[in-house]
Design an enzyme around this catalytic site. Structure first.
Site, PDB file in Angstrom:
ATOM      1  CB  THR A  94      -0.895   0.068   1.262  1.00 45.75           C
ATOM      2  OG1 THR A  94      -0.068  -0.033   2.424  1.00 45.75           O
ATOM      3  CG2 THR A  94      -1.944  -1.022   1.278  1.00 45.75           C
ATOM      4  CD  GLN A 152      -6.285   1.162   0.221  1.00 47.33           C
ATOM      5  OE1 GLN A 152      -7.358   0.564   0.136  1.00 47.33           O
ATOM      6  NE2 GLN A 152      -5.186   0.552   0.616  1.00 47.33           N
ATOM      7  CE1 TYR A 155      -3.365  -3.045  -1.428  1.00 50.29           C
ATOM      8  CE2 TYR A 155      -5.748  -2.932  -1.303  1.00 50.29           C
ATOM      9  CZ  TYR A 155      -4.565  -3.588  -1.028  1.00 50.29           C
ATOM     10  OH  TYR A 155      -4.598  -4.787  -0.351  1.00 50.29           O
TER      11      TYR A 155
HETATM   12  N1  CAA Z   1     -14.496   9.105   3.804  1.00 48.52           N
HETATM   13  C1  CAA Z   1     -14.678  10.457   3.715  1.00 48.52           C
HETATM   14  N2  CAA Z   1     -13.835  11.365   4.196  1.00 48.52           N
HETATM   15  C2  CAA Z   1     -12.733  10.905   4.800  1.00 48.52           C
HETATM   16  C3  CAA Z   1     -12.467   9.531   4.940  1.00 48.52           C
HETATM   17  C4  CAA Z   1     -13.414   8.626   4.429  1.00 48.52           C
HETATM   18  N3  CAA Z   1     -13.235   7.303   4.509  1.00 48.52           N
HETATM   19  N4  CAA Z   1     -11.289   9.391   5.569  1.00 48.52           N
HETATM   20  C5  CAA Z   1     -10.827  10.631   5.827  1.00 48.52           C
HETATM   21  N5  CAA Z   1     -11.700  11.543   5.373  1.00 48.52           N
HETATM   22  C6  CAA Z   1     -11.594  12.993   5.445  1.00 48.52           C
HETATM   23  C7  CAA Z   1     -11.081  13.474   6.771  1.00 48.52           C
HETATM   24  O1  CAA Z   1     -12.123  13.613   7.710  1.00 48.52           O
HETATM   25  C8  CAA Z   1     -10.480  14.841   6.388  1.00 48.52           C
HETATM   26  O2  CAA Z   1     -11.523  15.753   6.213  1.00 48.52           O
HETATM   27  P1  CAA Z   1     -11.309  17.340   6.419  1.00 48.52           P
HETATM   28  O3  CAA Z   1     -10.190  17.734   5.505  1.00 48.52           O
HETATM   29  O4  CAA Z   1     -12.635  17.947   6.065  1.00 48.52           O
HETATM   30  O5  CAA Z   1     -10.967  17.486   7.895  1.00 48.52           O
HETATM   31  C9  CAA Z   1      -9.882  14.550   5.037  1.00 48.52           C
HETATM   32  O6  CAA Z   1     -10.616  13.444   4.502  1.00 48.52           O
HETATM   33  C10 CAA Z   1      -8.408  14.170   5.131  1.00 48.52           C
HETATM   34  O7  CAA Z   1      -7.887  14.224   3.855  1.00 48.52           O
HETATM   35  P2  CAA Z   1      -6.329  14.243   3.604  1.00 48.52           P
HETATM   36  O8  CAA Z   1      -6.064  14.255   2.149  1.00 48.52           O
HETATM   37  O9  CAA Z   1      -5.693  15.318   4.430  1.00 48.52           O
HETATM   38  O10 CAA Z   1      -5.925  12.824   4.137  1.00 48.52           O
HETATM   39  P3  CAA Z   1      -4.892  12.402   5.260  1.00 48.52           P
HETATM   40  O11 CAA Z   1      -3.538  12.709   4.767  1.00 48.52           O
HETATM   41  O12 CAA Z   1      -5.328  12.927   6.584  1.00 48.52           O
HETATM   42  O13 CAA Z   1      -5.070  10.803   5.335  1.00 48.52           O
HETATM   43  C11 CAA Z   1      -5.465   8.586   4.484  1.00 48.52           C
HETATM   44  C12 CAA Z   1      -5.756  10.092   4.341  1.00 48.52           C
HETATM   45  C13 CAA Z   1      -3.956   8.329   4.542  1.00 48.52           C
HETATM   46  C14 CAA Z   1      -5.996   7.940   3.262  1.00 48.52           C
HETATM   47  C15 CAA Z   1      -6.114   8.054   5.757  1.00 48.52           C
HETATM   48  O14 CAA Z   1      -7.472   8.459   5.776  1.00 48.52           O
HETATM   49  C16 CAA Z   1      -6.094   6.527   5.767  1.00 48.52           C
HETATM   50  O15 CAA Z   1      -5.094   5.894   6.049  1.00 48.52           O
HETATM   51  N6  CAA Z   1      -7.246   5.905   5.489  1.00 48.52           N
HETATM   52  C17 CAA Z   1      -7.378   4.434   5.460  1.00 48.52           C
HETATM   53  C18 CAA Z   1      -7.075   3.904   4.110  1.00 48.52           C
HETATM   54  C19 CAA Z   1      -7.291   2.424   4.142  1.00 48.52           C
HETATM   55  O16 CAA Z   1      -8.337   1.907   4.515  1.00 48.52           O
HETATM   56  N7  CAA Z   1      -6.272   1.682   3.722  1.00 48.52           N
HETATM   57  C20 CAA Z   1      -6.353   0.243   3.749  1.00 48.52           C
HETATM   58  C21 CAA Z   1      -5.015  -0.320   4.098  1.00 48.52           C
HETATM   59  S1  CAA Z   1      -5.089  -2.067   4.431  1.00 48.52           S
HETATM   60  C22 CAA Z   1      -5.298  -2.727   2.952  1.00 48.52           C
HETATM   61  O17 CAA Z   1      -5.260  -2.110   1.941  1.00 48.52           O
HETATM   62  C23 CAA Z   1      -5.551  -4.215   2.924  1.00 48.52           C
HETATM   63  C24 CAA Z   1      -6.811  -4.509   2.268  1.00 48.52           C
HETATM   64  O18 CAA Z   1      -6.805  -5.001   1.157  1.00 48.52           O
HETATM   65  C25 CAA Z   1      -8.080  -4.267   2.983  1.00 48.52           C
END
Ligand code: CAA
Length: 248
Positions: A94, A152, A155
């Site tokens: 990832t 993602q 991904y």
């Molecule tokens: N839906 C809607 N809004 C969301 C959100 C979501 N799921 N997640 C975050 N946000 C919002 C936040 O509330 C924030 O809003 P504001 O700006 O209004 O405050 C904004 O989006 C943040 O945006 P940024 O661009 O600043 O993002 P960040 O740098 O803070 O982080 C991220 C973003 C790194 C993607 C983080 O949210 C994250 O790690 N998310 C999880 C991603 C995930 O599920 N990855 C899976 C890994 S495991 C895997 O991949 C294995 C598998 O096959 C399942």
């Protein structure tokens, strides 16, 4: 010297889910070849498997982003252990971030490692499987290839693409004794999900109907099922294992 055990090549075999697939398949009687990326980690991992009694696990350092390297590795495996009859594409990385911040390198690295790798490995084994009139290919995709995931785009695109490859190759090989299937895990308790910020991770766990992460063992037993010789009528399918988080 080659043994008579069927040979299973598991890319990403030393990883969180991959390790459990290797051990499960080894218990099922396969000669397992685990792919790896980090040679030092892989050597230690192999020693651990041997000390746990798994003499039928070996490692291969194929660089899965290179077709040439995969072809070379398959030749070496064939000479040492015999032809590969089961391929499990489990290697994946990832590089999570939102589109507005994602670099081209973060896009390309994930596409190369998670999708182009499946072309390289399948292309390297397919002619042996066609010659033998038998083969099982299991592509480990993800819930996030099915539903998309915030942060993602790379991904999700790669994992969705994997199932396209599965369906096309399944059609090309359906009359040749080869099955090609996708398995799409949800959030599984491995190091990969520990990279997600804790607050986000907790919210994801809460959104899973069974209220827990999956275990690598729950994925491994399904891989073994799809790879079984009696599973010949299952091809081109996607199997979701995600605790009910996405019901497509
Ligand atoms: N839906 C809607 N809004 C969301 C959100 C979501 N799921 N997640 C975050 N946000 C919002 C936040 O509330 C924030 O809003 P504001 O700006 O209004 O405050 C904004 O989006 C943040 O945006 P940024 O661009 O600043 O993002 P960040 O740098 O803070 O982080 C991220 C973003 C790194 C993607 C983080 O949210 C994250 O790690 N998310 C999880 C991603 C995930 O599920 N990855 C899976 C890994 S495991 C895997 O991949 C294995 C598998 O096959 C399942």
């Amino acid at each position: 010297m080659t043994s008579t055990a069927p040979v299973a090549w598991i890319t990403g075999g030393t990883g969180g889910i991959g390790s459990e697939i290797c051990r499960f398949m080894a218990k099922e009687g396969y000669q397992v070849i685990a792919g790896y990326n980090n040679p030092e980690k892989a050597q230690k991992w192999l020693e651990q498997q041997k000390s746990d009694g798994f003499d039928n696990i070996d490692i291969s350092g194929a660089k899965i982003t290179s077709l040439e390297s995969c072809e070379e590795a398959v030749k070496e495996i064939r000479d040492k252990h015999g032809k590969i009859s089961v391929l499990v594409n489990c290697a994946g990385i990832t590089r999570d971030t939102t589109m507005k911040k994602m670099t081209f390198e973060q896009w390309q690295e994930v596409l190369d490692t998670n999708l182009t790798s499946a072309f390289n490995t399948c292309r390297s084994v397919i002619n042996d499987m066609l010659d033998d009139g038998y083969g099982r290919i299991v592509n480990i995709s993800s819930i996030n290839g099915r539903k998309g995931q915030f942060g993602q785009v790379n991904y999700s695109a790669a994992k969705a693409g994997m199932h396209g490859l599965t369906m096309a190759l399944a059609q090309e090989t359906a009359t040749k004794g080869i099955t090609v299937n996708t398995l799409s895990p949800g959030y599984i308790a491995t190091d990969m999900i520990m990279k997600i910020p804790e607050k986000v991770r907790e919210a994801i766990r809460e959104s899973i109907p069974v209220k827990r992460y999956g275990t690598p063992e729950e994925i491994a037993r399904a891989v073994a099922f799809l790879a079984h010789k009696e599973s010949g009528f299952i091809t081109g399918a996607n199997l979701d294992i995600n605790g009910g988080q996405f019901m497509g």
